[in-house]
Design a protein around this motif. Structure first.
Motif, PDB file in Angstrom:
ATOM      1  N   ASN A   1       0.833  -1.210   0.000  1.00 42.14           N
ATOM      2  CA  ASN A   1       0.000   0.000   0.000  1.00 42.14           C
ATOM      3  C   ASN A   1       0.866   1.258   0.000  1.00 42.14           C
ATOM      4  O   ASN A   1       0.450   2.310  -0.438  1.00 42.14           O
ATOM      5  N   TYR A   2       2.088   1.134   0.544  1.00 40.56           N
ATOM      6  CA  TYR A   2       3.048   2.239   0.457  1.00 40.56           C
ATOM      7  C   TYR A   2       4.204   1.696  -0.358  1.00 40.56           C
ATOM      8  O   TYR A   2       4.970   0.880   0.110  1.00 40.56           O
ATOM      9  N   ASN A   3       4.299   2.147  -1.605  1.00 37.28           N
ATOM     10  CA  ASN A   3       5.070   1.422  -2.614  1.00 37.28           C
ATOM     11  C   ASN A   3       6.521   1.194  -2.255  1.00 37.28           C
ATOM     12  O   ASN A   3       7.064   0.142  -2.522  1.00 37.28           O
ATOM     13  N   ASN A   4       7.185   2.175  -1.673  1.00 39.24           N
ATOM     14  CA  ASN A   4       8.605   2.006  -1.415  1.00 39.24           C
ATOM     15  C   ASN A   4       8.975   2.512  -0.031  1.00 39.24           C
ATOM     16  O   ASN A   4       8.424   3.484   0.472  1.00 39.24           O
ATOM     17  N   SER A   5       9.962   1.846   0.526  1.00 40.45           N
ATOM     18  CA  SER A   5      10.547   2.289   1.783  1.00 40.45           C
ATOM     19  C   SER A   5      11.326   3.583   1.542  1.00 40.45           C
ATOM     20  O   SER A   5      11.818   3.819   0.442  1.00 40.45           O
ATOM     21  N   PRO A   6      11.488   4.414   2.566  1.00 38.98           N
ATOM     22  CA  PRO A   6      12.369   5.587   2.397  1.00 38.98           C
ATOM     23  C   PRO A   6      13.834   5.166   2.257  1.00 38.98           C
ATOM     24  O   PRO A   6      14.665   5.982   1.850  1.00 38.98           O
ATOM     25  N   TYR A   7      14.138   3.913   2.577  1.00 37.44           N
ATOM     26  CA  TYR A   7      15.492   3.392   2.428  1.00 37.44           C
ATOM     27  C   TYR A   7      15.586   2.588   1.130  1.00 37.44           C
ATOM     28  O   TYR A   7      14.729   1.735   0.855  1.00 37.44           O
ATOM     29  N   ARG A   8      16.593   2.859   0.343  1.00 38.12           N
ATOM     30  CA  ARG A   8      16.811   2.047  -0.848  1.00 38.12           C
ATOM     31  C   ARG A   8      17.111   0.598  -0.468  1.00 38.12           C
ATOM     32  O   ARG A   8      16.805  -0.326  -1.219  1.00 38.12           O
ATOM     33  N   PHE A   9      17.686   0.407   0.709  1.00 37.44           N
ATOM     34  CA  PHE A   9      18.100  -0.916   1.172  1.00 37.44           C
ATOM     35  C   PHE A   9      16.962  -1.934   1.129  1.00 37.44           C
ATOM     36  O   PHE A   9      17.157  -3.076   0.710  1.00 37.44           O
ATOM     37  N   ASP A  10      15.758  -1.554   1.566  1.00 37.56           N
ATOM     38  CA  ASP A  10      14.658  -2.527   1.594  1.00 37.56           C
ATOM     39  C   ASP A  10      13.488  -2.117   0.694  1.00 37.56           C
ATOM     40  O   ASP A  10      12.356  -2.517   0.897  1.00 37.56           O
ATOM     41  N   SER A  11      13.789  -1.278  -0.327  1.00 29.57           N
ATOM     42  CA  SER A  11      12.753  -0.927  -1.301  1.00 29.57           C
ATOM     43  C   SER A  11      12.443  -2.104  -2.206  1.00 29.57           C
ATOM     44  O   SER A  11      13.308  -2.925  -2.509  1.00 29.57           O
ATOM     45  N   THR A  12      11.200  -2.176  -2.640  1.00 26.65           N
ATOM     46  CA  THR A  12      10.770  -3.228  -3.550  1.00 26.65           C
ATOM     47  C   THR A  12      10.758  -2.673  -4.970  1.00 26.65           C
ATOM     48  O   THR A  12       9.965  -1.782  -5.288  1.00 26.65           O
ATOM     49  N   GLU A  13      11.650  -3.178  -5.799  1.00 23.41           N
ATOM     50  CA  GLU A  13      11.736  -2.686  -7.173  1.00 23.41           C
ATOM     51  C   GLU A  13      10.642  -3.266  -8.060  1.00 23.41           C
ATOM     52  O   GLU A  13      10.035  -2.561  -8.858  1.00 23.41           O
TER      53      GLU A  13
END
Length: 516
Positions: free
Chosen positions: A432-444
């Motif tokens: 529901n919230y597309n990406n984490s503020p951290y690139r480390f655990d963002s979902t591409e």
């Protein structure tokens, strides 16, 4: 001379390697299988497990096989000649003596002993001890004494295979609880060179093994071939978290690592027992390009999982770039993977709280996760299918955002002949919230399909192709072409990544130690 055969109810000379009595009473068994579904395929080598997750086990409750005490198992002795005195209890067997008890076999020229003292001794030449036909143990030595009443044994010069190590030493002993080797050497099956010096080894004046607890080596020296890396006054290695009998005593040795993003480097780790159920851990990587990357902390073993607190710098890949995050004072709980009743279905959970820092993005991070799966389903002889699903929720103190992420997927693997393997997997994360503020655990790629295959060129070489497809757009995200070479103690992976999304094509090379 015709062989005489006799069956007796004593465990004549069956070494220390008999299973301890405490191992038979537990009604919990552990599977040697994946703890949870992971995305991995040739060309995308996984980062090593964190110290916490590497100690999680798959648990199946219920009646486990009960092994009778060693001294109560019937033992068969074959020999060219045998004498026995019922009044004194003296036993003499000589000439091609073969002692068998369950999955254990002892070969010797002569065995003498007494059924009343329950002590037996080999004589007139070397002995050979086998377990599981030599698969788990194959040891040879000059002389050995064994007492069946308390499982105590003493042996002289001994060498051979004792899973997972090759060992060599003198004055071996076992009192039913602790094993000891003087002037010993241990190496691994991948490092062992049968005609030359092992690739690496540890030598020590005294090696003591406390099953299920630790290994203590006095005055150890660590070698690569005949080059001594370093020596210590004492080295203690925890084996409390050993889930498959494969804890590596060599992990403290600095060993080379390389990848294209971070350059050349060294890595190593150590575990030091603390109290009855805990241990301190230290895992480090040092790269020429990206610097020192430690993981340090304390973990505590609970009946149902592992609790830990520590500091770490860990990496992930985002948009073809390696990104690092600092986890400061992170406290986490990980449960074992439990079978639901006696069914093939499993469930596990984890939760953590800590302070994350990635460049200018920093703040408290909290999360929890639950996952259900099952034992692999055999579709045909060499084809397995596995489904999984779960829910993860993250709380980011940096911008007060919350990410809710139900997820599910499936993984299929099969062998297509003796040289060809194939795989297909699908992963979907509903965010529901597309990406984490951290690139480390963002979902591409919230919805991705991965498929590919490998072909074995020779005994040591294979090639593979794996395709990652973005199922949101239908476009191919990237294609991995990988050449793998078995380098005896290491595996080398040379990968060309053809990135379709941004034309950022790149070569990567990795060396992975087999026993570290």
């Amino acid at each position: 001379m015709r062989k005489q055969r006799i069956q007796w109810l004593v465990a004549a000379c069956l070494l220390c390697l008999a299973q301890p009595a405490w191992a038979a009473s537990e009604s919990i068994t552990y599977q040697d299988s994946l703890d949870s579904i992971s995305e991995f395929y040739a060309g995308e080598i996984q980062q090593p497990s964190t110290p916490e997750r590497s100690n999680i086990r798959v648990v199946r409750r219920g009646a486990s096989p009960i092994t009778a005490p060693t001294e109560k198992l019937p033992t068969r002795v074959d020999a060219d000649k045998m004498t026995y005195s019922g009044s004194t209890g003296d036993v003499n067997a000589f000439g091609n003596v073969v002692v068998t008890q369950g999955n254990r076999t002892l070969l010797a020229n002569r065995i003498t002993g007494n059924t009343k003292t329950t002590e037996y001794r080999t004589a007139d030449g070397p002995y050979r001890y086998l377990e599981d036909g030599g698969k788990t143990k194959d040891l040879t030595g000059d002389v050995m004494t064994y007492r069946t009443s308390d499982q105590h044994f003493d042996a002289g010069h001994t060498q051979g295979w004792s899973d997972p190590y090759y060992v060599k030493g003198q004055n071996l002993s076992y009192d039913g609880q602790t094993g000891s080797i003087e002037k010993g050497m241990i190496t691994s099956k991948h490092a062992m060179a049968f005609k030359h010096t092992p690739d690496y080894r540890i030598e020590g004046e005294d090696i003591k093994i406390y099953p299920g607890d630790k290994v203590v080596i006095q005055h150890p020296s660590f070698y690569i071939k005949n080059f001594k890396l370093f020596s210590l006054k004492s080295y203690t290695k925890s084996i409390r978290g050993d889930k498959q009998g494969k804890v590596s005593a060599f992990s403290i040795m600095p060993r080379p690592i390389y990848n294209s993003d971070d350059g050349f480097g060294l890595r190593g780790n150590a575990d030091i027992p603390m109290g009855k159920s805990g241990e301190a851990y230290f895992d480090y990587k040092w790269y020429f390009k990206s610097g020192f990357k430690p993981q340090i902390g304390y973990r505590h073993y609970l009946p149902w999982g592992t609790a830990s607190i520590g500091y770490s710098k860990v990496s992930n890949e985002y948009n073809d770039e390696t990104v690092w995050v600092e986890k400061i004072g992170e406290l986490r709980l990980d449960t074992h993977t439990y079978h639901i009743g006696k069914s093939p279905f499993t469930a596990r959970g984890e939760t953590s709280i800590g302070y994350w820092k990635e460049g200018s993005v920093k703040g408290v991070h909290k999360d929890y996760k639950v996952e259900v799966s099952h034992d692999p389903i055999t579709i045909w002889k060499d084809g397995t299918l596995r489904f999984f699903g779960g829910y993860q929720r993250d709380y980011y103190g940096y911008d007060k955002s919350i990410r809710s992420m139900p997820y599910w997927g499936a993984q299929f693997r099969t062998a297509v002949g003796p040289r060809v393997n194939a795989w297909v997997s699908y992963n979907q994360r509903n965010i529901n919230y597309n990406n984490s503020p951290y690139r480390f655990d963002s979902t591409e790629l919230p919805k991705e399909l991965i498929y590919g295959g490998s072909f074995k060129l020779t005994r040591l070489d294979d090639i593979s192709v794996s395709v990652k497809q973005n199922m949101m757009s239908g476009d191919v995200d990237s294609i991995y072409y990988t050449y793998h070479r078995d380098l005896h103690s290491f595996d080398m992976y040379l990968t060309y990544k053809d990135s379709h999304k941004n034309n950022n094509n790149q070569w990567k090379i990795k060396f992975i130690g087999k026993d570290f």
